[in-house]
Write an enzyme that holds these catalytic residues in place. Structure first.
Site, PDB file in Angstrom:
ATOM      1  N   SER A 157       0.860  -1.203   0.000  1.00  0.00           N
ATOM      2  CA  SER A 157       0.000   0.000   0.000  1.00  0.00           C
ATOM      3  C   SER A 157       0.883   1.236   0.000  1.00  0.00           C
ATOM      4  O   SER A 157       2.086   1.156   0.193  1.00  0.00           O
ATOM      5  CB  SER A 157      -0.860   0.001   1.268  1.00  0.00           C
ATOM      6  OG  SER A 157      -0.081   0.464   2.378  1.00  0.00           O
ATOM      7  N   ASP A 158       0.241   2.384  -0.202  1.00  0.00           N
ATOM      8  CA  ASP A 158       0.982   3.611   0.021  1.00  0.00           C
ATOM      9  C   ASP A 158       0.884   3.932   1.513  1.00  0.00           C
ATOM     10  O   ASP A 158       0.213   3.229   2.286  1.00  0.00           O
ATOM     11  CB  ASP A 158       0.414   4.746  -0.862  1.00  0.00           C
ATOM     12  CG  ASP A 158       1.438   5.863  -1.034  1.00  0.00           C
ATOM     13  OD1 ASP A 158       1.345   6.597  -2.039  1.00  0.00           O
ATOM     14  OD2 ASP A 158       2.338   5.984  -0.190  1.00  0.00           O
ATOM     15  N   TRP A 159       1.514   5.013   1.919  1.00  0.00           N
ATOM     16  CA  TRP A 159       1.603   5.370   3.335  1.00  0.00           C
ATOM     17  C   TRP A 159       0.206   5.499   3.961  1.00  0.00           C
ATOM     18  O   TRP A 159      -0.517   6.448   3.659  1.00  0.00           O
ATOM     19  CB  TRP A 159       2.361   6.695   3.489  1.00  0.00           C
ATOM     20  CG  TRP A 159       2.639   7.052   4.898  1.00  0.00           C
ATOM     21  CD1 TRP A 159       1.757   7.612   5.776  1.00  0.00           C
ATOM     22  CD2 TRP A 159       3.872   6.929   5.614  1.00  0.00           C
ATOM     23  NE1 TRP A 159       2.358   7.832   6.985  1.00  0.00           N
ATOM     24  CE2 TRP A 159       3.660   7.413   6.924  1.00  0.00           C
ATOM     25  CE3 TRP A 159       5.141   6.428   5.291  1.00  0.00           C
ATOM     26  CZ2 TRP A 159       4.667   7.432   7.892  1.00  0.00           C
ATOM     27  CZ3 TRP A 159       6.143   6.451   6.247  1.00  0.00           C
ATOM     28  CH2 TRP A 159       5.889   6.940   7.537  1.00  0.00           C
ATOM     29  N   ALA A 160      -0.163   4.493   4.752  1.00  0.00           N
ATOM     30  CA  ALA A 160      -1.457   4.496   5.457  1.00  0.00           C
ATOM     31  C   ALA A 160      -2.643   4.553   4.495  1.00  0.00           C
ATOM     32  O   ALA A 160      -3.751   4.940   4.875  1.00  0.00           O
ATOM     33  CB  ALA A 160      -1.543   5.649   6.449  1.00  0.00           C
ATOM     34  N   SER A 161      -2.436   4.146   3.247  1.00  0.00           N
ATOM     35  CA  SER A 161      -3.567   4.218   2.298  1.00  0.00           C
ATOM     36  C   SER A 161      -4.633   3.201   2.664  1.00  0.00           C
ATOM     37  O   SER A 161      -5.758   3.274   2.179  1.00  0.00           O
ATOM     38  CB  SER A 161      -3.074   3.997   0.860  1.00  0.00           C
ATOM     39  OG  SER A 161      -2.568   2.693   0.699  1.00  0.00           O
TER      40      SER A 161
END
Ligand code: GLC
Length: 747
Positions: A279-283
């Site tokens: 995932s992206d940062w905290a996506s």
């Protein structure tokens, strides 16, 4: 007899060879299954948990020893990495090594031009070389996974992340993405200098509405497949890209981090991707804010069931997946498949055999050959937009030069966005390089005048004017501080910030020739500055060696060859403005700004009915593919090998190119095609190939392209990728507008 025997022997070798490959593959899969069979559910979920190690505290070490961490980002000191690794390998029950990740976007220590600048080189070799240098420097620090290349098709310069992209064009982005993946991953991932690449951001992030970061996008599947997905598909199929990162933007209402269509149907079933999806940062947790999930537990469920495998930092997986499996909301097979892919990546990287970073004293960071490669990349990234009276390159008649502006000596900003580990102490600025290379014969008078690009303080203008009046030529360095582009840095206006434009206006009143060098992370609306300058060189953010590269180009030790990877609009109000748009029913015929010429009480239809702005006409300030050199080129004799072809043939396209100027030059010859009519509105043109051709003055060369007709395939009305029969135009030239055209037919 001998022939049969030799045939048998070589078939035996082939079999052994195949067998050898198969056994290595089988061996890998066996190792994975063996490890998987030993893992508890919690340990499996631990591999799916990526933790930020900005401050490695006791809690992190305990999580590692518990087997609750699979990968770590933002730890970059090799001694720390080895300590963290030791906790995993020696103190966790199964000793599964950690994978250390970092955003190594355009260099680790030796910083290359921002990717948008690298794309302007139209040279995949320097992009691959730059990524190789970055991999060597990052891996000796223990980083074995980078979150790059970013390959979002970007057509909105208000979006700060256009700086990290390869620009607006699908084909150019495909070529550069493949090159960068190859550079990062090298020949074999098990090589200690190889780092796993990450194709990001999957998908459509560059199309966020309004150019506002983290906003939504609404890209229909067909446009996804024709425009946004090809760089990802080729990075996987051609370069074996090891990982994919999902994007923040929900597309058509679905966040990619929980899109089954993207992560399972497309990636796994259609593309047979066997790498890892992160995932992206905290996506994942952000999906709660997006209203797509009630809470972090539902976010974990939706993401895992869609096919997301590693969650970056937001802890939904590690906190909720175990319970979700127990409840039957997520199957253990889903977890097993994710962990298989994660383990496979770690085995391929050789981490089980060599988990630690070799803290050898001799380091390759800033090696001479790295700096040389960074300088070459910078040189080839510059785009010459204007050069009145051939004022450039500066000649021996130039004795005094006024070097003015906030970016002439800005070692931090010159590196551009996303260079976590770059050190400004190593940046060589234009001012330093000009003095070092040409200070013996040229007197450089330096006036920063504005302390930074946004500076509005004009009190130092008189000193700048004074320096200008003493000079033979003004070199003005303006543009953007690096903080003004990159993530979360959208701009609603694209004019030069601060008092930079006023400074140029004041300098232009001195009557001295002005060469304006623009360092920026995006296209800027520089129509006014263009008029006030005798020459304009677009330098993007050129990185560590931007200074020596610029000095050499300005004084003719080398020459510019870059071409625009992105359209430069006249007005921000024209955006989105890009060359390969769909054909429309009433295209503008001529570029005219009618606003001031409209008679009062004009009749409704008196101004014509075409697609343009009353107050801005329709054309760009500079088009995709545009770029001047220190010489001129002439195109002639565009010829085709055939006029009618079947779908499986290859069309040979050739054109005569002549250097009609007085200096050597390198021209990026571009080949575009246009489908005259198709089952969906075809694009007015699209780049299909390009070649860099270097010619001496007067030299002529026939440049030939092989255009497989299959390259004309597109996803059509039935959502099938096909070449539709009919008429096509092929166009060749030095930019996307001035082109020779020939028509051919596909049966
Ligand atoms: C950021 C970016 C992504 C980056 C990641 C890790 O938010 O969107 O491109 O790789 O977080 O830093």
């Amino acid at each position: 007899m001998m022939k049969r025997l030799s045939l048998r022997i070589c078939s035996l070798f082939v079999f052994c060879g195949m067998f050898g490959y198969l056994s290595a593959q089988d061996n890998l899969e066996n190792r994975i299954e063996k490890m998987l069979s030993k893992m508890t559910l919690r340990q499996k979920i631990g591999q799916m948990n990526q933790v930020n190690a900005r401050k490695p505290d006791g809690k992190l070490y305990q999580q590692i020893r518990n087997g609750e961490v699979g990968s770590i980002l933002n730890a970059e000191d090799p001694v720390l990495l080895n300590q963290l690794q030791k906790a995993a390998v020696d103190s966790s029950q199964l000793g599964i090594p950690l994978l250390f990740a970092r955003d190594v976007i355009h260099g680790f220590k030796t910083i290359f031009p921002i990717p948008l600048g690298q794309a302007a080189s139209f040279n995949p070799e320097i992009v691959e070389e730059g990524a190789r240098v970055a991999a060597v420097e990052a891996s000796e620090n223990g980083i074995r996974w980078t979150f790059a290349p970013m390959m979002d098709i970007s057509r909105d310069p208000r979006w700060g992340r256009i700086a990290e992209s390869f620009g607006e064009d699908t084909y150019l982005s495909e070529v550069m993405a493949v090159a960068m993946v190859k550079g990062f991953q090298g020949k074999d991932l098990s090589d200690p200098s190889s780092i796993a690449a990450c194709a990001k951001h999957f998908i459509g992030y560059g199309a966020v509405e309004g150019g506002r970061d983290y906003n939504i996008s609404n890209i229909p599947e067909r446009q996804l497949r024709n425009v946004y997905l090809p760089p990802f598909e080729r990075s996987i199929q051609e370069a074996g890209c090891a990982t994919i990162m999902t994007s923040f933007n929900s597309n058509n209402g679905i966040p990619p981090s929980a899109s089954k269509f993207l992560l399972t149907d497309l990636l796994r079933k259609e593309w047979k991707f066997d790498g890892v999806v992160v995932s992206d940062w905290a996506s994942v947790s952000i999906m709660v804010t997006q209203g797509f999930c009630e809470d972090k537990k539902e976010a974990a469920k939706k993401a895992a069931n869609a096919g997301l495998e590693i969650e970056m930092v937001s802890g939904c997986f590690i906190d909720h997946l175990e319970q979700l499996v127990k409840e039957g909301a997520v199957s253990e097979e889903t977890i097993n498949n994710a962990v298989r892919n994660i383990l496979r990546l770690k085995y391929k990287l050789g981490l089980f055999d060599n988990p630690y970073t070799d803290l050898r004293p001799e380091r390759k960071i800033y090696a001479a050959e790295h700096l040389k490669a960074a300088k070459k990349a910078a040189e080839e990234s510059f785009v010459l937009l204007k050069n009145e009276q051939d004022i450039l390159p500066l000649g021996n008649d130039i004795k005094t030069v006024a070097v003015i502006g906030p970016l002439a000596d800005a070692p931090h900003d010159q590196m551009g966005t996303w260079c976590f580990d770059g050190e400004k102490e190593y940046t060589q600025t234009p001012l330093e390089a000009l003095k070092k290379q040409f200070g013996k014969n040229v007197n450089f008078i330096y006036e920063q005048t504005l302390a930074f690009s946004r500076d509005k303080d004009k009190t130092k203008f008189p000193k700048a004017i004074e320096a200008a009046l003493k000079s033979d030529v003004i070199l003005l360095f303006v543009g953007e501080e690096s903080i003004l582009s990159g993530e979360a840095h959208s701009l609603a206006g694209l004019d030069l910030v601060g008092a930079q434009s006023e400074l140029l206006s004041e300098l232009s009143k001195t009557g001295k020739p002005i060469v304006t060098v623009i360092m920026a992370g995006r296209p800027l609306t520089i129509a006014k500055e263009l008029d006030l300058s005798d020459a304009v060189l677009y330098a993007w953010h050129p990185g560590t060696m931007g200074g020596p590269a610029l000095a050499g180009i300005l004084f003719g030790k080398s020459y510019p060859s870059g071409k625009l990877p992105v359209t430069i609009p006249r007005y921000v109000g024209q955006i989105p403005l890009y060359y390969s748009h769909e054909k429309i029913g009433r295209p503008a015929k001529k570029n005219e700004v009618l606003l001031d010429d409209i008679p009062s009480e004009a009749k409704q239809s008196s101004l014509g009915n075409t697609s343009y702005y009353l107050d801005a006409g329709f054309d760009a300030l500079f088009d995709f593919g545009y770029g001047l050199s220190y010489t001129t080129f002439e195109y002639s004799d565009l010829t085709l090998s055939k006029d009618i072809l079947s779908k499986d043939e290859v069309l040979q396209v050739s054109v005569a190119l002549k250097n009609t100027g007085k200096r050597e030059g390198c021209e990026v010859v571009q080949l575009y095609t246009s489908d005259i009519a198709a089952s969906i509105a075809p694009l007015v043109k699209e780049l299909k190939d390009f070649k860099r051709v270097t010619l001496k003055p007067g030299e002529q060369q026939v440049v030939t392209f092989d255009l497989p007709i299959q390259k004309l395939a597109f996803w059509n009305y039935e959502m099938k990728k096909v070449v539709e029969p009919g008429k096509f135009d092929v166009m060749v030239g030095g930019n996307s507008v001035d082109l020779l055209t020939r028509r051919f037919t596909v049966k």
